[in-house]
Design an enzyme around this catalytic site. Structure first.
Site, PDB file in Angstrom:
ATOM      1  N   CYS A 230     -10.996  -3.681  -0.558  1.00 35.39           N
ATOM      2  CA  CYS A 230     -10.932  -5.145  -0.676  1.00 35.39           C
ATOM      3  C   CYS A 230     -11.924  -5.723   0.333  1.00 35.39           C
ATOM      4  O   CYS A 230     -12.451  -5.001   1.179  1.00 35.39           O
ATOM      5  CB  CYS A 230      -9.510  -5.631  -0.411  1.00 35.39           C
ATOM      6  SG  CYS A 230      -9.066  -5.698   1.346  1.00 35.39           S
TER       7      CYS A 230
ATOM      8  N   GLU B 175      -7.339   1.906   4.263  1.00 32.18           N
ATOM      9  CA  GLU B 175      -8.629   2.128   4.922  1.00 32.18           C
ATOM     10  C   GLU B 175      -8.575   1.702   6.388  1.00 32.18           C
ATOM     11  O   GLU B 175      -9.107   2.386   7.265  1.00 32.18           O
ATOM     12  CB  GLU B 175      -9.747   1.341   4.223  1.00 32.18           C
ATOM     13  CG  GLU B 175      -9.985   1.725   2.778  1.00 32.18           C
ATOM     14  CD  GLU B 175      -9.219   0.836   1.809  1.00 32.18           C
ATOM     15  OE1 GLU B 175      -8.056   0.483   2.092  1.00 32.18           O
ATOM     16  OE2 GLU B 175      -9.792   0.486   0.763  1.00 32.18           O
TER      17      GLU B 175
END
Lengths: 158, 158
Positions: free
Chosen positions: A85, A57
């Site tokens: 996360c 990401e």
């Protein structure tokens, strides 16, 4: 969930596979979409580039911002092969896309020994109870700089 | 708190000042220390480099890892002029230094309009209640890649 959503997520999953197969890092991929088109892609590159922040990401967000010439992902959608996360979730909130699609979740990640769930738990703990010790010092010294920022005229806020 | 701790934090605060004054980004600085020496420094560069992930801690961690040639900050200490936001906290947990010192805290950050506190609150919300919409799709497709990772022989774990 539209056909386009499926197509973009399949691409993110394909990137996860590619990154894993090429030993770039863990099995994670992500794409950033704007106006119905992929504008940036990424897969995890932590171990191959010695960068613990190079999650799929983060890589895709950095590339998308570079391409758009801005630090904000207005009207963009992030498709990631796994629930972000805490680091990536933070990065997403700072980049401010309009939506996020994810495939695997943090339970799946924990099953293959990734620390996402552990870090989420640590975030909820008080400083003194965390595995990594956090200590506050010199707060007043640093507040001086914050106060200067507050009264600074020529600043770009984000 | 030792004399060394004070010295390193003062350097982090000085970097915050320098970054702010040069319009690199927000008023945040950080250093990474190993064996009593600074091995990497950073200040916030979000707005000047169009990188929403370029917080002081992330910049310093990436540089420290690059210098050490590893994705882990074993035996390192991070000194940051402000309590890490969720993104930076996540980055710290992935890099795994042994300790963190911070000066300003998230309450101070909120006072000068930085979103740290907001993001911490968002993390605690259920997916459906978050400001940015999160949707899970194609979990089973992505789990296939996770299963391959699980049984992969030549992999570098982190």
């Amino acid at each position: 969930m539209t056909e386009k959503d499926i197509q973009f997520m399949k691409r993110a999953i394909k990137l996860a596979q590619e990154g894993m197969n090429s030993n770039a890092g863990g099995p994670f991929g992500a794409v950033v979409v704007k106006d119905g088109e992929i504008i940036a892609e990424g897969f995890n590159r932590v171990t191959s580039t010695n960068d613990p922040t190079a999650h799929a990401e983060v890589v895709a967000i950095r590339r998308a911002c570079e391409k758009l010439g801005t630090f904000q992902l207005d009207d963009c959608i992030v498709y990631t092969s796994c629930e972000p996360c805490p680091m990536c979730l933070g990065a997403i909130y700072w980049a401010r896309p309009k939506a996020v699609f994810y495939a695997c979740d943090k339970v799946d990640a924990a099953k293959i020994d990734f620390d996402d769930q552990f870090i989420y738990e640590e975030l909820d703990k008080k400083m003194g109870e965390r595995t990594i010790k956090f200590t506050q010092i010199l707060q007043k010294d640093a507040q001086v700089v914050f106060n200067e920022w507050d009264s600074k005229v020529n600043k770009t806020e984000y």
